[in-house]
Design a protein around this motif. Structure first.
Motif, PDB file in Angstrom:
ATOM      1  N   ARG A 202       0.820  -1.213   0.000  1.00 20.60           N
ATOM      2  CA  ARG A 202       0.000   0.000   0.000  1.00 20.60           C
ATOM      3  C   ARG A 202       0.851   1.259   0.000  1.00 20.60           C
ATOM      4  O   ARG A 202       0.464   2.288  -0.563  1.00 20.60           O
ATOM      5  CB  ARG A 202      -0.935  -0.006   1.207  1.00 20.60           C
ATOM      6  N   ARG A 203       2.019   1.194   0.619  1.00 23.97           N
ATOM      7  CA  ARG A 203       2.882   2.369   0.697  1.00 23.97           C
ATOM      8  C   ARG A 203       3.880   2.448  -0.453  1.00 23.97           C
ATOM      9  O   ARG A 203       4.534   3.476  -0.629  1.00 23.97           O
ATOM     10  CB  ARG A 203       3.642   2.357   2.027  1.00 23.97           C
ATOM     11  N   THR A 205       5.640   2.391  -4.265  1.00 25.72           N
ATOM     12  CA  THR A 205       5.428   2.941  -5.598  1.00 25.72           C
ATOM     13  C   THR A 205       6.495   2.352  -6.527  1.00 25.72           C
ATOM     14  O   THR A 205       7.507   1.824  -6.075  1.00 25.72           O
ATOM     15  CB  THR A 205       5.550   4.473  -5.605  1.00 25.72           C
ATOM     16  N   GLY A 206       6.255   2.456  -7.818  1.00 25.91           N
ATOM     17  CA  GLY A 206       7.264   2.068  -8.787  1.00 25.91           C
ATOM     18  C   GLY A 206       7.680   0.615  -8.689  1.00 25.91           C
ATOM     19  O   GLY A 206       6.848  -0.295  -8.617  1.00 25.91           O
ATOM     20  N   ARG A 209       6.507  -1.651  -5.706  1.00 25.61           N
ATOM     21  CA  ARG A 209       5.117  -2.106  -5.826  1.00 25.61           C
ATOM     22  C   ARG A 209       5.023  -3.312  -6.760  1.00 25.61           C
ATOM     23  O   ARG A 209       4.298  -4.263  -6.501  1.00 25.61           O
ATOM     24  CB  ARG A 209       4.248  -0.956  -6.343  1.00 25.61           C
TER      25      ARG A 209
END
Length: 399
Positions: A202-203, A205-206, A209
């Motif tokens: 959930r936290r 990115t990129g 994730r």
């Protein structure tokens, strides 16, 4: 020199794993036993060892690679010991071999929460997770002590059980015997490890994730296998034995491979395509199976009611219905999956379709240029979009 030693130690460990698998197959063939179950479990053993070697050499600072290598070796040696004990002239009463085989079966389950907690960088998500790590270290040590030193019978299957030769007596034996009392703590650590992975997703990115997506895709089969234990376990052979074992072997291999891909960051962004196709074709197979089996049942029931006997017509009609419905169902399910889970792709497709319809009726160049710029902005979403038209001469030909 250190790197050379690391490389050689990894390759020697992998060679030992392969040799143990070959030995297991050879012993089973020599004793006239079935080798199917050995081949099934040889896949995750060699898969763990192979991915472990690659990760250990490519990402030497990440302990997950070396952990996979150890799991592969323990699994392979356990297979060889299982084969030896099963073919023992004493009716399977080779205690040491049974102990090692039992350890080989248990070790991957004990290791799983460790991988969950350390993925993908090889360390805990944050210092706040240290108590969970300490709890897990204690729980895993107690579980392994229970496997190795608890007195009493060790059973690899219904036909192969021996008294544990390493079983302790007295207070130590009592403690080892009650080691399985920490199973609730094991469940707590597993839930905490899954929660930590969800929080990271959930936290993230990129790339991070995408890494968690790959790991989650492999972990789905582990979750399904765990849910199948009470379902298939009560049905009896071959579902409770061969089928369940095969699914577990597939699940472990899948998790190891996807973890390796995620840590190496190899073709990370293809996971969205894999997930999308998995959702589409899993739903498609389920619906077609329902149509096929339901069609056979309904048509056969109707024929029996009318004619009083069964007919191959039910199978034929259901097969034709499945064949006819394959493409329309696939397209409809794919649109539904895109609409629900890949909204950006779905919206882009809708925009392109509307533009294609407009293009058939649009002949004014300025309006068409404006439409093209709007289309690119909506679908690709660039920071800036400009359309350049090559100038033409008086004949309408390019300069």
């Amino acid at each position: 020199m250190a790197a050379s030693l690391t490389r050689w130690s990894a390759l020697v460990a992998w060679a030992g794993c392969a040799a143990a698998v070959v030995a297991a197959i050879g012993v089973a063939l020599a004793d006239g036993n079935a080798v199917g179950w050995i081949v099934v479990w040889a896949v995750p053993a060699l898969g763990c060892a192979s991915v472990g070697v690659v990760l250990g050499l490519k990402v030497p600072g990440n302990p997950i690679g070396w952990l996979f290598l150890v799991v592969g070796v323990v699994l392979a040696v356990g297979l060889a010991c299982d084969a030896y004990a099963s073919g023992s002239p004493h009716g399977g009463a080779e205690p040491a071999a049974v102990v090692v085989g039992y350890l080989g079966e248990s070790f991957p389950v004990v290791v799983l929460p460790t991988v969950l907690l350390l993925f993908p960088a090889g360390r805990l998500p944050s210092p706040r997770w240290r108590p969970v790590g300490v709890l897990w270290a204690v729980v895993s040590a107690v579980l392994l002590l229970n496997v190795l030193f608890a007195p009493g019978l060790l059973a690899l299957d219904s036909n192969l059980s021996v008294q544990n030769p390493a079983g302790l007596s007295g207070t130590a034996g009592t403690i080892a015997t009650h080691g399985d009392d920490v199973v609730p703590a094991f469940a707590i650590v597993m839930v905490a490890a899954v929660v930590s992975l969800i929080r990271r997703y959930r936290r993230a990115t990129g790339e991070l994730r995408q890494q968690v997506k790959w790991f989650g895709a492999g972990g789905v089969l582990i979750a399904v296998a765990a849910l199948l234990i009470p379902v298939l376990g009560s049905t009896g052979p071959p579902w409770s034995t061969d089928v369940l074992d095969s699914f577990w072997a597939l699940a472990i291999t899948s998790l190891v491979v996807t973890t390796g891909v995620a840590i190496l960051r190899y073709r990370l962004y293809e996971i969205d395509v894999i997930i999308r196709r998995t959702l589409v074709y899993t739903s498609l197979v389920g619906l077609l199976a329902l149509v096929y089996l339901g069609g056979i049942y309904l048509i056969d029931t109707a024929l029996q009611a009318v004619t009083g006997q069964s007919s191959a017509l039910a199978v034929t009609v259901s097969t034709l219905a499945v064949a006819a419905g394959f493409q329309p169902l696939r397209a409809r399910i794919q649109r539904g999956v895109d609409h629900r889970f890949y909204r950006g792709k779905y919206d882009a497709g809708e925009t392109l379709e509307r533009f294609a319809n407009r293009l058939r009726n649009q002949i004014e160049l300025d309006a068409l240029a404006t439409d093209v710029v709007e289309l690119v902005t909506l679908t690709v979403q660039p920071t800036h979009a400009t359309l350049w038209l090559r100038p033409t001469d008086k004949r309408g030909l390019p300069d």
